[in-house]
Design a protein around this motif. Structure first.
Motif, PDB file in Angstrom:
ATOM      1  N   GLU A 268       0.830  -1.205   0.000  1.00  0.00           N
ATOM      2  CA  GLU A 268       0.000   0.000   0.000  1.00  0.00           C
ATOM      3  C   GLU A 268       0.869   1.263   0.000  1.00  0.00           C
TER       4      GLU A 268
ATOM      5  N   GLN B 122      -5.567   7.878  -0.876  1.00  0.00           N
ATOM      6  CA  GLN B 122      -6.121   6.530  -0.811  1.00  0.00           C
ATOM      7  C   GLN B 122      -5.691   5.812   0.467  1.00  0.00           C
TER       8      GLN B 122
ATOM      9  N   HIS C  98      -7.705   7.228   3.339  1.00  0.00           N
ATOM     10  CA  HIS C  98      -9.094   6.769   3.280  1.00  0.00           C
ATOM     11  C   HIS C  98      -9.193   5.313   3.704  1.00  0.00           C
ATOM     12  N   ARG C  99      -8.241   4.498   3.268  1.00  0.00           N
ATOM     13  CA  ARG C  99      -8.258   3.090   3.643  1.00  0.00           C
ATOM     14  C   ARG C  99      -8.083   2.923   5.156  1.00  0.00           C
TER      15      ARG C  99
ATOM     16  N   ASN D 133     -10.980   6.124   7.352  1.00  0.00           N
ATOM     17  CA  ASN D 133     -12.190   6.632   6.691  1.00  0.00           C
ATOM     18  C   ASN D 133     -13.287   7.009   7.675  1.00  0.00           C
TER      19      ASN D 133
END
Length: 334
Positions: free
Chosen positions: A239, A247, A250-251, A254
């Motif tokens: 990741e 991203q 957010h992962r 969130n």
């Protein structure tokens, strides 16, 4: 595609917690292009460079932050430096002549902030070269030693230094102890590097006054801090290397309100100069410098960080050691 050669700052809107995400791509490859480091050493050096950026981003200063690992192991010195403008450089010194005895372990560990594992120090063979394996830790490479973080202003007027023992299998473990002992700010880091890039994430809990400003009570802040650390532990190296910072956040977070600031560029920067090398030669001494000149016809000094060569002939050496050369002082190639 992940963000490249930049550092992102972010804050939790409702808690006194801030964070940084950093990625080095071209900057990292420029830093190591003149060095053929074994994989494990390259990986830890990349983590150190990423960590130096993350640490520098937590401080308001005009100068250089140095992160140094020194010990009695196979790698006796590792140094990463970051300027207040986010320019980085770094190097590692190790026992190259003995690298064939057992091989240096390949890099393949999870991000440095992951739960510690690894080969215990007792697993290092008498020859000094740690066995290969995906969980090789810095204690196997550096051995018994210290992590030193130094902050020095550009004018040299102020200098701060914090020293902690190397602890745990990962660089992030020692850095966590450094923050607890030296900065009094609970901090966690997750780090990863390979031959293509170096990345990292930092989370930091701010002092009590920031909690009041955020409108959160102490119990809620304690719970949030525990929670974000646990979530951070789920971050993978894949990741870090493939997702954009938006991203990633957010992962991971969130359910929280975050504010992500504009990125700051990071880059490779070596601060060596002909003047600094001249100062180093003056510190070496006139007799020794002229002895090298007589033997080779010139004095060549190559920077350990960027591999740039500085050549001095007889006229240059004469100028260095004349009465006006005292202005060079005892500077070193830094």
């Amino acid at each position: 595609m992940h963000d490249r050669d930049c550092l992102h700052r972010f804050v939790f809107e409702h808690y006194p917690i801030r964070g940084h995400l950093v990625h080095l791509d071209a900057a990292w490859r420029a830093l190591i292009e003149h060095r053929e480091y074994p994989n494990a050493i390259r990986g830890v050096l990349g983590e150190a460079v990423a960590a130096s950026l993350l640490l520098a981003a937590t401080i308001k200063f005009d100068g250089v932050l140095s992160l140094q690992l020194r010990g009695d192991g196979f790698v006796h010195l590792m140094l990463a430096q970051c300027t207040s403008g986010l320019g980085v450089r770094g190097l590692a010194r190790y026992q190259e002549a003995r690298s064939g005895e057992g091989g240096v372990p390949p890099s393949g560990a999870p991000p440095s902030g992951a739960p510690p594992g690894g080969v215990p120090p007792s697993g290092v063979p008498p020859g000094g070269v740690p066995p290969g394996g995906p969980q090789t830790g810095i204690n196997d490479l550096i051995g018994a030693g210290n992590l030193t973080v130094t902050l020095e202003t550009d004018d040299g007027a102020q200098r701060y230094q914090g020293i902690v023992p190397i602890c745990g299998a990962r660089l992030a473990d020692s850095l966590q102890i450094y923050f607890e002992n030296s900065e009094q700010l609970p901090t966690r880091l997750w780090l990863y590097a390979d031959g293509l890039g170096a990345s990292g994430m930092l989370l930091q809990r701010l002092p009590g006054g920031a909690a009041a400003a955020a409108g959160a009570d102490a119990a809620a802040v304690d719970d949030a801090w525990r929670r974000v650390q646990l979530i951070g532990d789920t971050l993978t190296r894949e990741e870090l290397g493939t997702l954009t910072d938006a991203q990633i956040l957010h992962r991971l977070f969130n359910e929280d309100d975050l504010r992500l600031f504009e990125p700051s560029p990071v880059y490779f920067r070596c601060r060596c100069s002909r003047e600094r090398v001249a100062g180093m030669l003056q510190g070496l001494g006139e007799a020794e410098t002229r002895s090298i000149l007589a033997e080779r016809g010139e004095v060549e000094v190559r920077c350990d960080f960027c591999n740039r060569a500085y050549v001095f002939d007889a006229v240059d050496v004469g100028r260095i050691f004349n009465a006006g050369a005292s202005s060079h002082g005892g500077s070193t190639v830094h």
